[in-house]
Write a protein that holds these residues in place. Structure first.
Motif, mmCIF file in Angstrom:
data_model
loop_
_atom_site.group_PDB
_atom_site.id
_atom_site.type_symbol
_atom_site.label_atom_id
_atom_site.label_comp_id
_atom_site.label_asym_id
_atom_site.label_seq_id
_atom_site.Cartn_x
_atom_site.Cartn_y
_atom_site.Cartn_z
ATOM 1 N N ALA A 267 61.063 60.640 9.011
ATOM 2 C CA ALA A 267 60.105 59.525 9.041
ATOM 3 C C ALA A 267 58.914 59.874 9.938
ATOM 4 O O ALA A 267 57.771 59.531 9.640
ATOM 5 C CB ALA A 267 60.791 58.258 9.558
ATOM 6 N N PHE A 268 59.221 60.592 11.025
ATOM 7 C CA PHE A 268 58.151 60.993 11.945
ATOM 8 C C PHE A 268 57.129 61.876 11.236
ATOM 9 O O PHE A 268 55.915 61.629 11.308
ATOM 10 C CB PHE A 268 58.752 61.729 13.145
ATOM 11 C CG PHE A 268 57.735 62.343 14.066
ATOM 12 C CD1 PHE A 268 56.788 61.561 14.702
ATOM 13 C CD2 PHE A 268 57.716 63.714 14.292
ATOM 14 C CE1 PHE A 268 55.836 62.134 15.555
ATOM 15 C CE2 PHE A 268 56.774 64.293 15.130
ATOM 16 C CZ PHE A 268 55.839 63.495 15.765
ATOM 17 N N ARG A 270 56.666 62.176 8.006
ATOM 18 C CA ARG A 270 56.007 61.393 6.938
ATOM 19 C C ARG A 270 54.847 60.590 7.506
ATOM 20 O O ARG A 270 53.791 60.484 6.894
ATOM 21 C CB ARG A 270 57.007 60.442 6.279
ATOM 22 C CG ARG A 270 57.789 61.040 5.130
ATOM 23 C CD ARG A 270 58.388 59.969 4.226
ATOM 24 N NE ARG A 270 59.227 58.999 4.923
ATOM 25 C CZ ARG A 270 60.488 59.228 5.306
ATOM 26 N NH1 ARG A 270 61.042 60.407 5.055
ATOM 27 N NH2 ARG A 270 61.194 58.297 5.911
ATOM 28 N N SER A 271 55.061 60.025 8.718
ATOM 29 C CA SER A 271 54.023 59.172 9.311
ATOM 30 C C SER A 271 52.742 59.956 9.586
ATOM 31 O O SER A 271 51.662 59.376 9.697
ATOM 32 C CB SER A 271 54.541 58.534 10.609
ATOM 33 O OG SER A 271 54.550 59.491 11.662
ATOM 34 N N LEU A 272 52.861 61.276 9.676
ATOM 35 C CA LEU A 272 51.679 62.096 9.980
ATOM 36 C C LEU A 272 50.847 62.388 8.734
ATOM 37 O O LEU A 272 49.693 62.799 8.841
ATOM 38 C CB LEU A 272 52.101 63.419 10.636
ATOM 39 C CG LEU A 272 52.831 63.299 11.978
ATOM 40 C CD1 LEU A 272 53.209 64.688 12.493
ATOM 41 C CD2 LEU A 272 51.966 62.575 13.014
ATOM 42 N N ARG A 273 51.429 62.204 7.526
ATOM 43 C CA ARG A 273 50.723 62.407 6.253
ATOM 44 C C ARG A 273 49.952 63.732 6.220
ATOM 45 O O ARG A 273 48.770 63.788 5.864
ATOM 46 C CB ARG A 273 49.736 61.257 6.002
ATOM 47 C CG ARG A 273 50.417 59.907 5.894
ATOM 48 C CD ARG A 273 49.411 58.791 5.624
ATOM 49 N NE ARG A 273 50.048 57.502 5.542
ATOM 50 C CZ ARG A 273 50.728 57.047 4.490
ATOM 51 N NH1 ARG A 273 50.829 57.786 3.413
ATOM 52 N NH2 ARG A 273 51.299 55.865 4.509
ATOM 53 N N ARG B 150 44.890 61.741 17.261
ATOM 54 C CA ARG B 150 45.747 60.574 17.057
ATOM 55 C C ARG B 150 46.691 60.332 18.228
ATOM 56 O O ARG B 150 47.686 59.624 18.112
ATOM 57 C CB ARG B 150 46.593 60.748 15.781
ATOM 58 C CG ARG B 150 45.761 60.934 14.532
ATOM 59 C CD ARG B 150 46.592 60.887 13.273
ATOM 60 N NE ARG B 150 45.740 61.066 12.104
ATOM 61 C CZ ARG B 150 46.137 60.792 10.861
ATOM 62 N NH1 ARG B 150 47.354 60.331 10.639
ATOM 63 N NH2 ARG B 150 45.311 60.971 9.853
ATOM 64 N N CYS B 170 64.732 63.587 14.637
ATOM 65 C CA CYS B 170 63.539 63.257 13.845
ATOM 66 C C CYS B 170 63.767 63.526 12.362
ATOM 67 O O CYS B 170 62.941 63.169 11.528
ATOM 68 C CB CYS B 170 62.317 64.027 14.346
ATOM 69 S SG CYS B 170 62.175 65.699 13.698
#
Lengths: 308, 308
Positions: A267-268, A270-273, B150, B170
């Motif tokens: 998920a971490f 993925r959040s960075l795209r 970011r 993660c």
């Protein structure tokens, strides 16, 4: 005119940039081998540019040279430019003996990073990742090169991402460059052919097992470099350049797929795209030569400030 | 007085810094669990500091709070501070309802990086690498935090350095944190004990095979983080802090040995002399609390500039 020369292992790409920042002329000539021939190449490129864009020597405001090697920008010296047959060259001194205009020299990847930022019109926070014979990045923040404390910022090619990986030219094992550096991958492939990386991509599509593994490795190495650049220096965008980017969308699609696949489990990540934050320089981009022109112009302005 | 509070998972360390930059008082109290208790802890720490260093509330110029979580410094908000039982907390708003002084909040590792720079008297180019439950770094350049685009600069804990490594919290595999994060290593060890990392170091010295491998992994992960920080952001020095550094020279010697061994095969890595460029914060260092005080003071100055 502000001139910019990207002196590469086989050819030298040169641009003349006018007062508006527009590229008024561009030429390409073969690069000579060895220190003397490199200086001759630089002088020949300037002559060719003058003919191409019709300007006098007196109209040259500055010349910037990007070159693949260890560069002491302050001294105007190049060291270990092995692909040019240059062990040590006082480039600025030698060139100014012939044409007395402000010369500046910079590592080619760093120069290209500046040029890539200028071409995309946003250089607030980006890395230029060069996938050529070797792999290295230039980091640009607020339009300026991020040099770090010893000028090695962006040397991500020699970060190991696999303790069981192939031995790198640098002596370590599993460096990013062993996965996605053109030289290392061609050596691992070992088959004859003028364009080994293209051969690997083609053979992989025909199901050659070795080619599939090497092609996958290229995407893996490039994706690892992207993650390293974002998670350490936190750049917003990674722009790819260098010889491997002549593969265009075939390379881009591989890297995007790899970034997406690795993000699936996290998920971490993925959040960075990250898959949305990479760009490829178009084939034939003048980024490196344009960046060299920016280096030359900036050097001249600094000199003007110091001297006057 | 400029106050700095490092709100940790078990205890809160707080300092009062006077006009000369000297630590005029320091207290430590247990940290409460959950959003309300964290605010109470902060207020209690301020009261305890006032008693310890004998100053009135009116003498408080600023309060900076370092906290382990995702921090929106602009909004004064903390998210996902899982070790404190906090999902979301408008920390600055809540605290100012009780004591109306300038509050600022920052991620604890970033705050500690500033403090470590101040304590060593040279923050021109350094990373502070926290080996705690998790692993993350704060990068300081010219005395200022390097935030990146970011705010994730220095998140080296989640860079994979082994595709066959253990699965990280993660979701990725072989992250730096799986090698040298206290939480991940304790889970891999899996044996009971209040101080699992200390147990691992002791057991390794007695030849326990599993302990030897985990201990070696800690040094490998830490060394990988050092290489990543130097080769990407090119910091001059890496200062280690966090719970694992209570092992002192035992940890330091392991990391130095690992850096030297890896450099043996590589002239390039040898030339970087990484083994000479690491430092450990001494046990009980007030770096994190002092850094929080610096964050608070800097935030107040910026506010003063903006508000006139």
């Amino acid at each position: 005119m502000k001139l910019g020369l990207d002196v590469g292992g086989t050819k030298t790409d040169a641009v003349a940039v006018d007062a508006d920042g527009t590229i008024a002329g561009r030429i390409r000539i073969p690069t000579g081998w060895g220190a003397d021939a490199v200086i001759t190449t630089i002088l020949d490129a300037i002559t060719a540019l003058r003919q191409e864009a019709s300007f006098e020597e007196s109209a040259i405001e500055s010349v910037g040279v990007g070159i693949p090697g260890l560069v002491d920008a302050h001294a105007g010296r190049v060291l270990h430019a092995v692909n040019l047959g240059v062990e040590s060259l006082d480039l600025v001194d030698a060139a100014r003996r012939v044409i007395d205009v402000p010369f500046a020299v910079e590592n080619d990847v760093k120069a290209a990073a500046l040029g890539a930022g200028a071409l995309r019109g946003d250089a607030r926070s980006m890395a230029y990742l060069n996938l050529g014979t070797g792999v290295a990045a230039g980091i640009v923040v607020d339009g300026k090169l991020w040099r770090g404390s010893r000028g090695i910022a962006g040397e991500v090619g020699h970060i190991s991402v696999d303790p069981n990986g192939r031995v790198c030219g640098c002596g370590q094992r599993g460096c990013v460059e062993t996965f996605c550096g053109g030289g290392a991958v061609a050596r691992a492939w070992g088959r004859p052919g003028a364009l080994p990386i293209l051969d690997i991509f083609d053979a992989a599509e025909q199901g050659d097992v070795e080619a599939v593994a090497l092609r996958q490795g290229i995407a893996r190495g490039a994706a690892a470099a992207v993650r390293i650049l974002v998670l350490s220096a936190d750049v917003e965008t990674v722009v790819f350049g260098g010889g491997l980017t002549s593969l265009g969308d075939r390379l881009r699609d591989d890297i995007v797929a790899e970034l997406r696949q690795e993000a699936e489990t996290s998920a971490f990540m993925r959040s960075l795209r990250l898959d949305e934050r990479i760009e490829l320089l178009p084939a034939g981009s003048p980024a490196a030569a344009l960046g060299a022109a920016l280096v030359g112009a900036a050097h001249r302005e600094q000199g003007a400030m110091i001297n006057g």
